[in-house]
Structure formats: C-alpha cells, structure tokens
Design a protein around this motif. Structure first.
Motif, short mmCIF file in Angstrom:
data_model
loop_
_atom_site.label_atom_id
_atom_site.label_comp_id
_atom_site.label_asym_id
_atom_site.label_seq_id
_atom_site.Cartn_x
_atom_site.Cartn_y
_atom_site.Cartn_z
N LEU A 119 48.93 48.18 46.21
CA LEU A 119 49.29 49.22 46.71
C LEU A 119 50.78 49.01 47.11
O LEU A 119 51.62 50.04 47.03
CB LEU A 119 48.73 49.76 48.05
CG LEU A 119 47.18 50.27 47.67
CD1 LEU A 119 46.64 50.40 48.94
CD2 LEU A 119 47.34 51.83 46.96
N LEU A 120 51.25 47.81 47.85
CA LEU A 120 52.65 47.72 48.21
C LEU A 120 53.12 47.43 47.08
O LEU A 120 54.30 48.05 47.14
CB LEU A 120 52.42 46.35 49.20
CG LEU A 120 53.86 45.81 49.67
CD1 LEU A 120 54.52 46.79 50.30
CD2 LEU A 120 53.59 44.62 50.57
N PHE A 121 52.77 46.60 46.21
CA PHE A 121 53.76 46.47 44.73
C PHE A 121 54.23 47.87 44.13
O PHE A 121 55.06 48.12 43.41
CB PHE A 121 53.11 45.63 43.89
CG PHE A 121 53.80 45.24 42.97
CD1 PHE A 121 55.12 44.41 43.07
CD2 PHE A 121 53.54 44.95 41.56
CE1 PHE A 121 56.12 43.85 42.10
CE2 PHE A 121 54.24 44.65 40.58
CZ PHE A 121 55.33 43.95 40.86
N GLU A 179 37.15 37.81 50.02
CA GLU A 179 38.50 38.03 50.68
C GLU A 179 39.69 38.47 49.83
O GLU A 179 40.45 39.32 50.01
CB GLU A 179 38.78 36.47 51.07
CG GLU A 179 38.16 35.84 52.37
CD GLU A 179 37.95 34.39 52.33
OE1 GLU A 179 38.96 33.69 51.53
OE2 GLU A 179 37.16 33.75 53.06
N LEU A 180 39.45 37.97 48.43
CA LEU A 180 40.71 38.26 47.42
C LEU A 180 40.56 39.93 46.99
O LEU A 180 41.67 40.48 46.94
CB LEU A 180 40.52 37.55 46.17
CG LEU A 180 40.82 36.07 46.24
CD1 LEU A 180 40.38 35.48 45.21
CD2 LEU A 180 42.44 36.23 46.50
N LEU A 193 47.68 36.10 43.92
CA LEU A 193 46.29 36.58 44.43
C LEU A 193 45.47 36.95 43.39
O LEU A 193 44.26 37.01 43.65
CB LEU A 193 46.45 37.68 45.51
CG LEU A 193 47.11 37.19 46.86
CD1 LEU A 193 47.40 38.30 47.70
CD2 LEU A 193 46.08 36.23 47.45
N ILE A 194 45.85 37.21 42.18
CA ILE A 194 45.17 37.51 40.97
C ILE A 194 44.89 36.14 40.11
O ILE A 194 44.02 35.98 39.46
CB ILE A 194 45.93 38.47 40.08
CG1 ILE A 194 46.06 39.65 40.90
CG2 ILE A 194 45.16 38.77 38.72
CD1 ILE A 194 46.85 40.91 40.47
N GLY A 195 45.63 34.98 40.39
CA GLY A 195 45.49 33.96 39.96
C GLY A 195 43.96 33.33 39.93
O GLY A 195 43.82 32.82 38.97
N PRO A 196 43.44 33.30 40.90
CA PRO A 196 42.10 32.82 40.97
C PRO A 196 41.12 33.33 40.09
O PRO A 196 40.16 32.82 39.49
CB PRO A 196 41.54 32.91 42.49
CG PRO A 196 42.86 32.98 43.24
CD PRO A 196 43.91 33.62 42.09
N VAL A 197 41.56 34.55 39.73
CA VAL A 197 40.50 35.32 38.72
C VAL A 197 40.71 34.76 37.65
O VAL A 197 39.65 34.54 36.59
CB VAL A 197 40.65 36.79 38.74
CG1 VAL A 197 39.80 37.75 37.66
CG2 VAL A 197 40.09 37.34 40.36
N ALA A 198 41.96 34.63 37.31
CA ALA A 198 42.18 33.89 35.95
C ALA A 198 41.68 32.50 35.64
O ALA A 198 41.10 32.05 34.63
CB ALA A 198 43.66 33.95 35.73
N GLN A 211 44.06 41.67 47.38
CA GLN A 211 44.64 42.22 46.19
C GLN A 211 44.83 43.89 46.32
O GLN A 211 45.85 44.22 45.82
CB GLN A 211 43.70 42.04 45.17
CG GLN A 211 43.51 40.63 44.60
CD GLN A 211 42.69 40.24 43.42
OE1 GLN A 211 41.63 40.91 43.49
NE2 GLN A 211 42.66 39.22 42.95
N THR A 212 43.94 44.51 47.01
CA THR A 212 44.10 46.16 47.22
C THR A 212 45.30 46.01 47.89
O THR A 212 46.13 47.15 47.42
CB THR A 212 42.91 46.46 47.64
OG1 THR A 212 41.89 46.40 46.78
CG2 THR A 212 42.94 48.05 47.86
#
Length: 169
Positions: free
Chosen positions: A35-37, A25-26, A74-79, A30-31
């Motif tokens: 892109l939006l950012f 899901e992430l 949304l990147i936090g879970p990876v960390a 994240q993709t």
C-alpha cells in the motif's frame, strides 16, 4: 523446579511451525508495504510534484528506492521458499527468510521515516517537520526493536537443547 522443555517436536516439525508463523508475520508486513509503495509510485504523477524543491525531490527518490528495497526484502522469503521447496532445506530456508524479514523491517523503518519527512516538509514548510519525524522514528524504534529486546533481556529462562538460538516459544 524442573526446566520447561518447551514443545516436543522434531526438527522438521519445528521448521514447519516456524515457517507458518513467519508467513503470518509477512502477510501483515507485505500488505502495508504494498500500500505504501503504491502511494509512493502515484505521487510522481500528481500535478504538485513539479512544484517540489530539489531537496524534496531527492527525499522522494530516496523514499521510492527504500520502498522498493523493502518490498524486495519482505517478498524475498516467498521466493526463497519457492526455489528451495522439496530440497529438504526448510530449516535453512526459515533462517534466511527470517533474516530477510528483519532486514525488511529495518528498511520499512527507513521508508516510513523518509515518507513522513517528505509529507511533513510539504505540509508544514518548516523545521517542525524534522522534529515530528524524529519523534515518530523514536516511537517506531521503541515499538519494533527496543520493547522486544527488553523482553528478551528480562527473560531468564535458559534455552532448551532443541531450541534454535534466540527462539523461546
């Protein structure tokens, strides 16, 4: 009629499966956020940016900050996973990562609406922009939140004793 006992998996197997599902899901979210950012960061370097009125500049700054907060959530879970790997905390990591993901989706909703508002204001120069963004915001809320909650409300199955709260896979 017998109750459906669901998957026959250990606590650790369930945490592993939930983590794998969350990662999939992430990847999608994240993709899109990246892109939006990236698009948002490039806007300030366009020549027309200097022509924006103060309200539109404020909307832009708020949008960039929302985009950054969205990316962080949304990147936090990876960390979290990386820092907690090997500590036998997979189930707890899944819970916290899931919460960060939901927060990220709420922030993504705000980022998308803010981005749309800025674009529609610049493109249309009239109050139709607010109506269009409001309509699209309603559509996002329906797709991302109302439909899933409606599905949960219609689900009459009782959770089994080995299912986590709110999970019915």
């Amino acid at each position: 009629m017998s109750a459906d006992r669901g998957r026959q998996e250990t606590h650790e197997e369930r945490a592993d499966r939930q983590w794998a599902e969350l990662l999939q899901e992430l990847r999608v979210a994240q993709t899109g956020v990246q892109l939006l950012f990236g698009f948002l960061l490039a806007v300030v370097f366009q020549e027309r940016f200097t022509e924006l009125v103060d309200v539109d500049r404020t909307i832009y700054v708020v949008t960039v900050m929302l985009g950054a907060a969205t990316a962080a959530s949304l990147i936090g879970p990876v960390a979290c996973h990386r820092l907690l790997t090997g500590r036998r905390m997979k189930a707890e990591t899944v819970v916290w990562a899931s919460r960060l993901t939901v927060l990220g989706l709420v922030l993504l909703f705000c980022t998308m609406c803010s981005t749309l508002l800025l674009i529609m204001r610049v493109a249309l120069h009239n109050s139709l922009a607010l109506w269009l963004v409001g309509g699209m915001a309603l559509w996002f809320v329906l797709c991302w939140f109302v439909f899933p909650v409606w599905a949960l409300a219609r689900d009459r199955r009782l959770p089994t004793e080995d299912e986590d709260e709110g999970e019915r896979s």
